[in-house]
Design a protein around this motif. Sequence first.
Motif, short mmCIF file in Angstrom:
data_model
loop_
_atom_site.label_atom_id
_atom_site.label_comp_id
_atom_site.label_asym_id
_atom_site.label_seq_id
_atom_site.Cartn_x
_atom_site.Cartn_y
_atom_site.Cartn_z
N UNK A 86 0.84 -1.20 0.00
CA UNK A 86 0.00 0.00 0.00
C UNK A 86 0.87 1.25 0.00
N UNK A 87 1.92 1.26 0.84
CA UNK A 87 2.81 2.42 0.91
C UNK A 87 3.53 2.63 -0.41
N UNK A 88 4.01 1.56 -1.02
CA UNK A 88 4.68 1.67 -2.32
C UNK A 88 3.69 2.17 -3.37
N UNK A 89 2.48 1.66 -3.34
CA UNK A 89 1.45 2.11 -4.28
C UNK A 89 1.17 3.60 -4.15
N UNK A 90 1.11 4.07 -2.90
CA UNK A 90 0.88 5.50 -2.67
C UNK A 90 2.04 6.34 -3.21
N UNK A 91 3.27 5.89 -2.97
CA UNK A 91 4.43 6.63 -3.44
C UNK A 91 4.49 6.66 -4.96
N UNK A 92 4.18 5.54 -5.62
CA UNK A 92 4.21 5.48 -7.08
C UNK A 92 3.10 6.32 -7.70
N UNK A 93 1.92 6.31 -7.08
CA UNK A 93 0.82 7.13 -7.58
C UNK A 93 1.17 8.62 -7.46
N UNK A 94 1.79 9.01 -6.35
CA UNK A 94 2.21 10.39 -6.17
C UNK A 94 3.26 10.77 -7.21
N UNK A 95 4.21 9.87 -7.48
CA UNK A 95 5.23 10.12 -8.48
C UNK A 95 4.60 10.31 -9.86
N UNK A 96 3.67 9.45 -10.23
CA UNK A 96 3.01 9.55 -11.53
C UNK A 96 2.21 10.85 -11.65
N UNK A 97 1.56 11.23 -10.56
CA UNK A 97 0.70 12.41 -10.59
C UNK A 97 1.49 13.72 -10.52
N UNK A 98 2.55 13.74 -9.69
CA UNK A 98 3.23 15.00 -9.42
C UNK A 98 4.65 15.10 -9.96
#
Length: 111
Positions: A86-98
Motif C-alpha cells: 500500500x505504501x509503495x502504491x501511494x508513493x508510485x501514484x504520487x510520483x506519476x501524478x506530481x
Amino acid sequence: MARRVSMPTADDLFRPTAPEQPAPAAADAVPEPAEQGPRQPSGRVRHDEKMTVYVTSEELLAIEQARLVLRGTHALAVDRGRLVREAVGMALADLEENGERSRLVRRLRGE
C-alpha cells in the motif's frame, strides 16, 4: 514386479497460475500514466513475484507498530506485506501524478 512411478511433465510443473491475457498492440505497449488511471495496490491476492528488501531494526519496528495501530485503532488486520505494498502504491501514484513535485522525488533528493 517393479512399478514405475509416473512423474509430472515440465508443462504440468510450469503451467501459468492465472489466465493468459492477450498481448497488447504495439501502440498500447507503453500507455501513458494518464491513460492507466490511478494506480491501485494489489491487495490480498496470490503474488507471483518476490523481492527482498532489507530494513533496519528501527524501520521494522515502525512497520510493526503501524500494523498494530491499524489493527487496534482502525480495526484493519493487515500483514506487513500488504502494508508495504500500500505504501509503495501511494508513493508510485504520487510520483506519476506530481513528477518532480512528488514527495518521493523530494525525499530522495534530500529536500
